[in-house]
Design an enzyme around this catalytic site. Sequence first.
Site, PDB file in Angstrom:
ATOM      1  N   GLY A   7       0.838  -1.199   0.000  1.00 30.91           N
ATOM      2  CA  GLY A   7       0.000   0.000   0.000  1.00 30.91           C
ATOM      3  C   GLY A   7       0.869   1.244   0.000  1.00 30.91           C
ATOM      4  O   GLY A   7       2.095   1.160   0.171  1.00 30.91           O
ATOM      5  N   SER A   9       2.657   4.793   1.032  1.00 27.24           N
ATOM      6  CA  SER A   9       3.325   5.239   2.252  1.00 27.24           C
ATOM      7  C   SER A   9       2.284   5.926   3.145  1.00 27.24           C
ATOM      8  O   SER A   9       1.517   6.767   2.672  1.00 27.24           O
ATOM      9  CB  SER A   9       4.439   6.234   1.885  1.00 27.24           C
ATOM     10  OG  SER A   9       5.031   6.748   3.046  1.00 27.24           O
ATOM     11  N   GLY A  10       2.246   5.536   4.382  1.00 29.26           N
ATOM     12  CA  GLY A  10       1.287   6.134   5.313  1.00 29.26           C
ATOM     13  C   GLY A  10      -0.077   5.451   5.320  1.00 29.26           C
ATOM     14  O   GLY A  10      -0.976   5.856   6.054  1.00 29.26           O
ATOM     15  N   ALA A  11      -0.232   4.405   4.519  1.00 30.08           N
ATOM     16  CA  ALA A  11      -1.537   3.724   4.459  1.00 30.08           C
ATOM     17  C   ALA A  11      -1.819   2.955   5.752  1.00 30.08           C
ATOM     18  O   ALA A  11      -2.973   2.755   6.128  1.00 30.08           O
ATOM     19  CB  ALA A  11      -1.596   2.782   3.266  1.00 30.08           C
ATOM     20  N   GLY A  12      -0.749   2.487   6.420  1.00 31.17           N
ATOM     21  CA  GLY A  12      -0.952   1.783   7.699  1.00 31.17           C
ATOM     22  C   GLY A  12      -0.295   0.413   7.760  1.00 31.17           C
ATOM     23  O   GLY A  12      -0.569  -0.365   8.685  1.00 31.17           O
ATOM     24  N   LYS A  13       0.572   0.113   6.827  1.00 31.02           N
ATOM     25  CA  LYS A  13       1.201  -1.217   6.770  1.00 31.02           C
ATOM     26  C   LYS A  13       1.949  -1.557   8.062  1.00 31.02           C
ATOM     27  O   LYS A  13       1.722  -2.603   8.678  1.00 31.02           O
ATOM     28  CB  LYS A  13       2.185  -1.302   5.574  1.00 31.02           C
ATOM     29  CG  LYS A  13       1.537  -1.025   4.227  1.00 31.02           C
ATOM     30  CD  LYS A  13       2.533  -1.069   3.100  1.00 31.02           C
ATOM     31  CE  LYS A  13       3.596   0.008   3.141  1.00 31.02           C
ATOM     32  NZ  LYS A  13       3.076   1.397   3.016  1.00 31.02           N
ATOM     33  N   THR A  14       2.843  -0.672   8.458  1.00 24.24           N
ATOM     34  CA  THR A  14       3.667  -0.922   9.639  1.00 24.24           C
ATOM     35  C   THR A  14       2.812  -1.035  10.892  1.00 24.24           C
ATOM     36  O   THR A  14       3.022  -1.925  11.728  1.00 24.24           O
ATOM     37  CB  THR A  14       4.707   0.219   9.813  1.00 24.24           C
ATOM     38  OG1 THR A  14       5.461   0.299   8.601  1.00 24.24           O
ATOM     39  CG2 THR A  14       5.636  -0.036  10.975  1.00 24.24           C
ATOM     40  N   SER A  81       5.846  -1.920  -2.167  1.00 26.99           N
ATOM     41  CA  SER A  81       5.804  -2.870  -3.290  1.00 26.99           C
ATOM     42  C   SER A  81       4.781  -2.466  -4.352  1.00 26.99           C
ATOM     43  O   SER A  81       3.747  -3.125  -4.505  1.00 26.99           O
ATOM     44  CB  SER A  81       5.574  -4.307  -2.806  1.00 26.99           C
ATOM     45  OG  SER A  81       4.702  -4.403  -1.708  1.00 26.99           O
TER      46      SER A  81
HETATM   47  P1  ADP Z   1       2.953   2.741   6.322  1.00 27.36           P
HETATM   48  O1  ADP Z   1       3.724   1.683   7.061  1.00 27.36           O
HETATM   49  O2  ADP Z   1       1.937   2.167   5.384  1.00 27.36           O
HETATM   50  O3  ADP Z   1       3.830   3.761   5.665  1.00 27.36           O
HETATM   51  P2  ADP Z   1       2.267   3.671   8.966  1.00 27.36           P
HETATM   52  O4  ADP Z   1       1.763   2.429   9.622  1.00 27.36           O
HETATM   53  O5  ADP Z   1       3.671   4.112   9.263  1.00 27.36           O
HETATM   54  O6  ADP Z   1       2.068   3.545   7.375  1.00 27.36           O
HETATM   55  O7  ADP Z   1       1.301   4.902   9.311  1.00 27.36           O
HETATM   56  C1  ADP Z   1      -0.100   4.804   9.223  1.00 27.36           C
HETATM   57  C2  ADP Z   1      -0.789   5.885  10.054  1.00 27.36           C
HETATM   58  O8  ADP Z   1      -2.197   5.732   9.899  1.00 27.36           O
HETATM   59  C3  ADP Z   1      -0.486   5.752  11.535  1.00 27.36           C
HETATM   60  O9  ADP Z   1      -0.359   7.047  12.068  1.00 27.36           O
HETATM   61  C4  ADP Z   1      -1.757   5.058  12.088  1.00 27.36           C
HETATM   62  O10 ADP Z   1      -2.003   5.375  13.433  1.00 27.36           O
HETATM   63  C5  ADP Z   1      -2.846   5.609  11.183  1.00 27.36           C
HETATM   64  N1  ADP Z   1      -4.044   4.749  11.035  1.00 27.36           N
HETATM   65  C6  ADP Z   1      -5.323   5.131  11.168  1.00 27.36           C
HETATM   66  N2  ADP Z   1      -6.170   4.095  11.007  1.00 27.36           N
HETATM   67  C7  ADP Z   1      -5.428   3.019  10.759  1.00 27.36           C
HETATM   68  C8  ADP Z   1      -5.728   1.635  10.505  1.00 27.36           C
HETATM   69  N3  ADP Z   1      -6.979   1.169  10.455  1.00 27.36           N
HETATM   70  N4  ADP Z   1      -4.695   0.817  10.286  1.00 27.36           N
HETATM   71  C9  ADP Z   1      -3.425   1.265  10.316  1.00 27.36           C
HETATM   72  N5  ADP Z   1      -3.046   2.548  10.537  1.00 27.36           N
HETATM   73  C10 ADP Z   1      -4.059   3.429  10.776  1.00 27.36           C
END
Ligand code: ADP
Length: 175
Positions: A7, A9-14, A81
């Site tokens: 997904g 960047s910032g989608a919530g993967k980590t 990815s």
């Molecule tokens: P990625 O790893 O995809 O770049 P991050 O996990 O670092 O994204 O950041 C995702 C952000 O979105 C975090 O601040 C998290 O708290 C927020 N968020 C809100 N809702 C969700 C959800 N359902 N799942 C995951 N993250 C979420």
Amino acid sequence: MTVWFTGLSGAGKTTICKFVEKKLRIQGYRVEVLDGDAVRQNLCKGLGFSKEDREENIRRIGFVAHLLTRNNVIVLVSAISPYREIRQEVRQSIPSFVEVYVNASLEVCEQRDVKGLYKKARAGEIKHFTGIDDPYEIPLYPEVECQTNQEIVAESATKVLEKLQELGYVVALSR
Ligand code: ADP
């Protein structure tokens, strides 16, 4: 198995990965996390963001995931990815592969801007940024789709855990 979170960047993967990791560890499973950002500091150090380098990045992560998976370690991969074909290639090489599409619109991710990278990309300080001036090819048939602009983290993680149970990769997990 390998659970592959893809997904923007910032989608919530980590975030989802960490939640799932914790739940699985409590149950006594051996878990390893391969996080795109961390991997770029060592295993994939020196690789850039061209299509070729991104593919090489994913291929290396896929290779390690394969080694761990065949030794019964649960592997959670968190990596943008963006290219469908290379995700498909990795899927073919790992017998038990679960793709999780962590879906949040570009607008939402940009608003979150967890690492301040969208701002830099918009300012032209970062090139080849996925969603801004680089493509993201959405998964066509992911096993799980998390819609993180509508779900709280626990809901998204539960979707993943329930799918792992349904597929018979893990036993029922306590909430
Ligand atoms: P990625 O790893 O995809 O770049 P991050 O996990 O670092 O994204 O950041 C995702 C952000 O979105 C975090 O601040 C998290 O708290 C927020 N968020 C809100 N809702 C969700 C959800 N359902 N799942 C995951 N993250 C979420």
